[in-house]
Scaffold this motif. Structure first.
Motif, short mmCIF file in Angstrom:
data_model
loop_
_atom_site.label_atom_id
_atom_site.label_comp_id
_atom_site.label_asym_id
_atom_site.label_seq_id
_atom_site.Cartn_x
_atom_site.Cartn_y
_atom_site.Cartn_z
N LEU A 100 -13.71 13.96 46.27
CA LEU A 100 -12.71 13.47 45.15
C LEU A 100 -13.48 12.05 44.60
CD1 LEU A 100 -10.14 13.47 43.58
CD2 LEU A 100 -9.07 12.07 45.45
N GLY B 288 -12.18 16.95 57.89
CA GLY B 288 -11.86 17.57 56.89
C GLY B 288 -11.33 16.76 55.74
N GLY C 42 -12.78 15.56 52.28
CA GLY C 42 -12.18 15.88 50.88
C GLY C 42 -12.06 14.66 50.11
#
Length: 195
Positions: free
Chosen positions: A69, A61, A65
């Motif tokens: 980003l 995860g 992420g």
């Protein structure tokens, strides 16, 4: 506000054990005995396997992420150049149509995001006011969770309402039902009148 959220998160984690014990005490004896027997000593190999699986999930995860980003930052900085580069791959006769479609898609996406942000803010306010009036513990934390989970269709409603209802049980079943009614009512209003 940050320290209040941290304090409420600590309070929430502290109440989980009490809430679990209270729920077990209210169950019929045969069911509570079955649950308590489930508290037998844990097999260390199963615990290690579970921890490893959870660790992989968290690392996966975090990587996703970070990639999101990075991609977001790249598109914020180089978005126009990337768009121009992609449109150059369309046949010259269709470039105007591609540009028009992209502009319409941008407006639709912008409207969707603005609408989601507005309903999330509204969900946060409604939940905070309702839970504060009913004296439910950790009302600010639960309101922030409701605002964050409001971005997730269907499952977000479940993920935000279950902890609130469980915490409201510490104030009694009537308060828990009132909290469930607030969440359910807000969900209906948002889906059928706002959304």
């Amino acid at each position: 506000a940050g320290s209040v959220l941290v304090d409420q998160a600590r309070e929430l984690t502290g109440r989980v054990g009490d809430l679990r014990q209270e729920m077990v005490d209210r169950l019929p004896t045969s069911l509570s005995n079955a649950i308590l027997r489930g508290n037998a000593p844990l097999d260390p190999s199963r615990v290690a396997t579970s921890v490893m699986s959870a660790g992989r999930l968290v690392v996966g995860g975090a990587i996703v992420g970070i990639l999101i980003l990075i991609l977001t930052l790249y598109l914020l900085i180089e978005g126009r150049q990337t768009y121009t580069w992609l449109v150059a791959y369309a046949p010259p006769a269709y470039r105007d149509r591609v540009h028009l479609t992209a502009c319409e898609a941008e407006q639709a996406i912008r409207g969707y995001v603005i609408g989601n942000v507005a309903t999330s803010i509204f969900a946060t306010v409604v939940v905070f006011v309702a839970l504060t009036l009913m004296h439910v513990p950790a009302s600010l934390l639960l309101a922030v969770l409701a605002g964050i989970f409001d971005f997730v269709p269907v499952l977000g409603f479940i993920c935000s309402s279950v902890p609130a209802v469980l915490l409201a049980l510490s104030k009694g079943p009537v308060i828990a039902l009132a909290v469930a009614a607030v969440y359910g009512g807000y969900h209906l209003v948002e889906n059928y009148y706002v959304g």
